[in-house]
Design a protein around this motif. Structure first.
Motif, PDB file in Angstrom:
ATOM      1  N   GLU A   1      36.819  16.842  24.520  1.00  0.00           N
ATOM      2  CA  GLU A   1      36.431  18.144  23.997  1.00  0.00           C
ATOM      3  C   GLU A   1      37.234  19.227  24.699  1.00  0.00           C
ATOM      4  OE1 GLU A   1      34.530  20.888  21.678  1.00  0.00           O
ATOM      5  OE2 GLU A   1      33.951  18.778  21.612  1.00  0.00           O
ATOM      6  N   GLY A   2      38.152  19.848  23.971  1.00  0.00           N
ATOM      7  CA  GLY A   2      38.899  20.978  24.510  1.00  0.00           C
ATOM      8  C   GLY A   2      39.649  20.688  25.799  1.00  0.00           C
ATOM      9  N   GLY A   3      40.251  19.525  25.908  1.00  0.00           N
ATOM     10  CA  GLY A   3      40.980  19.181  27.116  1.00  0.00           C
ATOM     11  C   GLY A   3      40.132  18.523  28.191  1.00  0.00           C
ATOM     12  N   TRP A   4      38.834  18.456  27.971  1.00  0.00           N
ATOM     13  CA  TRP A   4      37.935  17.736  28.873  1.00  0.00           C
ATOM     14  C   TRP A   4      37.805  16.309  28.356  1.00  0.00           C
ATOM     15  CZ3 TRP A   4      34.665  20.088  32.810  1.00  0.00           C
ATOM     16  CH2 TRP A   4      34.949  21.441  33.011  1.00  0.00           C
ATOM     17  N   ILE A   5      37.856  15.345  29.267  1.00  0.00           N
ATOM     18  CA  ILE A   5      37.853  13.932  28.875  1.00  0.00           C
ATOM     19  C   ILE A   5      36.718  13.206  29.585  1.00  0.00           C
ATOM     20  CG2 ILE A   5      39.167  11.781  28.896  1.00  0.00           C
ATOM     21  CD1 ILE A   5      41.714  13.442  28.799  1.00  0.00           C
ATOM     22  N   GLY A   6      36.043  12.321  28.851  1.00  0.00           N
ATOM     23  CA  GLY A   6      34.952  11.551  29.438  1.00  0.00           C
ATOM     24  C   GLY A   6      34.351  10.591  28.445  1.00  0.00           C
ATOM     25  N   PHE A   7      33.027  10.565  28.393  1.00  0.00           N
ATOM     26  CA  PHE A   7      32.334   9.621  27.521  1.00  0.00           C
ATOM     27  C   PHE A   7      30.969  10.183  27.152  1.00  0.00           C
ATOM     28  CE2 PHE A   7      30.822   8.665  31.762  1.00  0.00           C
ATOM     29  CZ  PHE A   7      29.462   8.420  31.579  1.00  0.00           C
ATOM     30  N   VAL A   8      30.358   9.570  26.154  1.00  0.00           N
ATOM     31  CA  VAL A   8      28.985   9.907  25.785  1.00  0.00           C
ATOM     32  C   VAL A   8      28.226   8.611  25.532  1.00  0.00           C
ATOM     33  CG1 VAL A   8      29.591  10.169  23.337  1.00  0.00           C
ATOM     34  CG2 VAL A   8      27.482  11.199  24.225  1.00  0.00           C
ATOM     35  N   THR A   9      27.049   8.523  26.081  1.00  0.00           N
ATOM     36  CA  THR A   9      26.136   7.407  25.804  1.00  0.00           C
ATOM     37  C   THR A   9      24.979   7.948  24.975  1.00  0.00           C
ATOM     38  OG1 THR A   9      26.676   6.248  27.863  1.00  0.00           O
ATOM     39  CG2 THR A   9      24.596   5.676  26.803  1.00  0.00           C
ATOM     40  N   THR A  10      24.811   7.396  23.784  1.00  0.00           N
ATOM     41  CA  THR A  10      23.720   7.822  22.908  1.00  0.00           C
ATOM     42  C   THR A  10      22.696   6.701  22.815  1.00  0.00           C
ATOM     43  OG1 THR A  10      24.983   7.099  20.963  1.00  0.00           O
ATOM     44  CG2 THR A  10      25.105   9.429  21.553  1.00  0.00           C
ATOM     45  N   ARG A  11      21.429   7.104  22.848  1.00  0.00           N
ATOM     46  CA  ARG A  11      20.348   6.129  22.812  1.00  0.00           C
ATOM     47  C   ARG A  11      19.317   6.528  21.769  1.00  0.00           C
ATOM     48  NH1 ARG A  11      19.888   7.691  28.422  1.00  0.00           N
ATOM     49  NH2 ARG A  11      17.688   8.099  28.063  1.00  0.00           N
ATOM     50  N   GLN A  12      18.708   5.526  21.157  1.00  0.00           N
ATOM     51  CA  GLN A  12      17.579   5.797  20.279  1.00  0.00           C
ATOM     52  C   GLN A  12      16.444   4.844  20.629  1.00  0.00           C
ATOM     53  OE1 GLN A  12      17.033   4.826  15.926  1.00  0.00           O
ATOM     54  NE2 GLN A  12      17.129   7.059  15.785  1.00  0.00           N
ATOM     55  N   LYS A  13      15.272   5.436  20.745  1.00  0.00           N
ATOM     56  CA  LYS A  13      14.080   4.675  21.108  1.00  0.00           C
ATOM     57  C   LYS A  13      13.142   4.640  19.903  1.00  0.00           C
ATOM     58  CE  LYS A  13      12.452   5.231  25.266  1.00  0.00           C
ATOM     59  NZ  LYS A  13      11.753   5.801  26.461  1.00  0.00           N
ATOM     60  N   GLN A  14      12.791   3.424  19.482  1.00  0.00           N
ATOM     61  CA  GLN A  14      11.841   3.215  18.387  1.00  0.00           C
ATOM     62  C   GLN A  14      10.556   2.644  18.984  1.00  0.00           C
ATOM     63  OE1 GLN A  14      12.097   3.611  14.947  1.00  0.00           O
ATOM     64  NE2 GLN A  14      14.097   4.600  15.104  1.00  0.00           N
ATOM     65  N   TYR A  15       9.459   3.350  18.753  1.00  0.00           N
ATOM     66  CA  TYR A  15       8.189   2.906  19.315  1.00  0.00           C
ATOM     67  C   TYR A  15       7.463   1.945  18.386  1.00  0.00           C
ATOM     68  CZ  TYR A  15       8.645   6.373  22.999  1.00  0.00           C
ATOM     69  OH  TYR A  15       9.092   7.088  24.088  1.00  0.00           O
ATOM     70  N   ASP A  16       6.479   1.281  18.957  1.00  0.00           N
ATOM     71  CA  ASP A  16       5.624   0.364  18.210  1.00  0.00           C
ATOM     72  C   ASP A  16       5.075   1.076  16.967  1.00  0.00           C
ATOM     73  OD1 ASP A  16       3.875  -1.739  17.552  1.00  0.00           O
ATOM     74  OD2 ASP A  16       2.287  -0.855  18.759  1.00  0.00           O
ATOM     75  N   LYS A  17       5.029   0.369  15.850  1.00  0.00           N
ATOM     76  CA  LYS A  17       4.602   0.973  14.586  1.00  0.00           C
ATOM     77  C   LYS A  17       3.197   1.562  14.656  1.00  0.00           C
ATOM     78  CE  LYS A  17       7.595  -1.786  11.592  1.00  0.00           C
ATOM     79  NZ  LYS A  17       7.652  -2.747  10.451  1.00  0.00           N
ATOM     80  N   ALA A  18       2.383   1.052  15.555  1.00  0.00           N
ATOM     81  CA  ALA A  18       1.039   1.612  15.705  1.00  0.00           C
ATOM     82  C   ALA A  18       1.072   3.005  16.328  1.00  0.00           C
ATOM     83  CB  ALA A  18       0.181   0.674  16.557  1.00  0.00           C
ATOM     84  N   HIS A  19       2.221   3.361  16.913  1.00  0.00           N
ATOM     85  CA  HIS A  19       2.381   4.688  17.542  1.00  0.00           C
ATOM     86  C   HIS A  19       3.711   5.272  17.064  1.00  0.00           C
ATOM     87  CE1 HIS A  19      -0.901   3.685  20.359  1.00  0.00           C
ATOM     88  NE2 HIS A  19      -0.351   2.494  20.391  1.00  0.00           N
ATOM     89  N   PRO A  20       3.797   5.667  15.799  1.00  0.00           N
ATOM     90  CA  PRO A  20       5.084   6.114  15.248  1.00  0.00           C
ATOM     91  C   PRO A  20       5.671   7.305  15.993  1.00  0.00           C
ATOM     92  CG  PRO A  20       3.265   6.737  13.804  1.00  0.00           C
ATOM     93  CD  PRO A  20       2.697   5.805  14.825  1.00  0.00           C
ATOM     94  N   ALA A  21       6.886   7.108  16.491  1.00  0.00           N
ATOM     95  CA  ALA A  21       7.601   8.166  17.200  1.00  0.00           C
ATOM     96  C   ALA A  21       9.039   7.701  17.407  1.00  0.00           C
ATOM     97  CB  ALA A  21       6.948   8.474  18.542  1.00  0.00           C
ATOM     98  N   THR A  22       9.936   8.643  17.567  1.00  0.00           N
ATOM     99  CA  THR A  22      11.323   8.327  17.880  1.00  0.00           C
ATOM    100  C   THR A  22      11.804   9.226  19.012  1.00  0.00           C
ATOM    101  OG1 THR A  22      12.218   9.918  16.285  1.00  0.00           O
ATOM    102  CG2 THR A  22      11.845   7.668  15.498  1.00  0.00           C
ATOM    103  N   ALA A  23      12.795   8.738  19.722  1.00  0.00           N
ATOM    104  CA  ALA A  23      13.431   9.539  20.770  1.00  0.00           C
ATOM    105  C   ALA A  23      14.930   9.306  20.692  1.00  0.00           C
ATOM    106  CB  ALA A  23      12.905   9.136  22.144  1.00  0.00           C
ATOM    107  N   ASP A  24      15.688  10.388  20.596  1.00  0.00           N
ATOM    108  CA  ASP A  24      17.148  10.309  20.599  1.00  0.00           C
ATOM    109  C   ASP A  24      17.663  11.044  21.822  1.00  0.00           C
ATOM    110  OD1 ASP A  24      18.152   9.113  17.899  1.00  0.00           O
ATOM    111  OD2 ASP A  24      16.524  10.468  17.337  1.00  0.00           O
ATOM    112  N   VAL A  25      18.590  10.409  22.527  1.00  0.00           N
ATOM    113  CA  VAL A  25      19.126  10.981  23.765  1.00  0.00           C
ATOM    114  C   VAL A  25      20.642  10.826  23.772  1.00  0.00           C
ATOM    115  CG1 VAL A  25      19.088  10.919  26.290  1.00  0.00           C
ATOM    116  CG2 VAL A  25      17.019  10.343  25.005  1.00  0.00           C
TER     117      VAL A  25
END
Length: 230
Positions: free
Chosen positions: A156-180
């Motif tokens: 990004e704009g001359g900056w170099i590195g990495f990105v780690t993306t995560r997604q958390k899927q919860y048990d269907k009895a407790h519907p929720a998501t988390a994206d990081v």
């Protein structure tokens, strides 16, 4: 967060891109070294992200960054001996939470910063692609979930590195998501580590956060351009 706050947050993140063209009043030292004050002034303030964002009452320990791999892994330690600038932000609602953790690691020279970035990348490369965890009880109660993670190069704009993306899927009895998204970028004597996370209750599908990817890129990109004096 309620739907109206999600809409406002998305608009606010779009609006933050307007700040990307603004340069800081600070400038690097004559030898090209970026100062702590320059990094501190480049990090986003709550009002710049959105009207419902604020600085949390508690912050992480000073010798820790954020968890790169997620699940039960501990936060990464700060590599080397930089001066650390932190600016955590959050937006909490009745149906979820957004958070932005901004960390600037200011080293004495570019070699130290590059070494630190390589250390963080080693951690990211070791993240398992998928982890399942049973429900937790007690002070940190949490339903059972499966979390997936991917790491990719980032520039990004001359900056170099990495990105780690995560997604958390919860048990269907407790519907929720988390994206990081945990982005780590280096240029000169600075390493920038940004973690953007959005937690949604009542959602159980992978498309629950359609703006997630665009939002974290705009937030990171704004800070990077400020640091680059653009």
């Amino acid at each position: 967060m309620v739907v109206t706050r999600v809409v406002r947050a998305a608009l606010a993140v779009c609006a933050v891109a307007a700040f990307a063209g603004c340069s800081s009043d600070d400038s690097p030292d004559p030898d090209g070294t970026v100062t702590v004050d320059t990094v501190r002034n480049a990090l986003l303030k709550p009002a710049e992200v959105g009207p419902t964002w604020k600085a949390p009452a508690e912050s992480a320990a000073p010798n820790q960054l954020v968890s790169i791999c997620g699940a039960d892994t501990a936060p990464a330690g700060v590599p080397g001996k930089p001066q650390l600038v932190a600016a955590p932000l959050s937006d909490e609602g009745t149906e979820g939470v957004q958070s932005l953790t901004q960390l600037g690691l200011v080293y004495e020279d570019a070699v130290s910063a590059a070494t630190a970035l390589a250390t963080l990348r080693t951690i990211a490369d070791a993240c398992p692609p998928s982890v399942s965890r049973p429900a937790k009880s007690g002070d940190r109660e949490e339903p059972a979930y499966t979390e997936t993670a991917t790491t990719a190069p980032l520039e990004e704009g001359g900056w170099i590195g990495f990105v780690t993306t995560r997604q958390k899927q919860y048990d269907k009895a407790h519907p929720a998501t988390a994206d990081v998204a945990v982005a780590a970028l280096a240029r000169g004597n600075v390493v920038l580590v940004d973690q953007y996370a959005i937690y949604r209750l009542g959602k159980s599908d992978a498309s629950a956060n359609p703006q997630f990817s665009a939002d974290w890129q705009k937030l990171v990109g704004t800070t990077v351009k400020r640091l680059s004096g653009q």
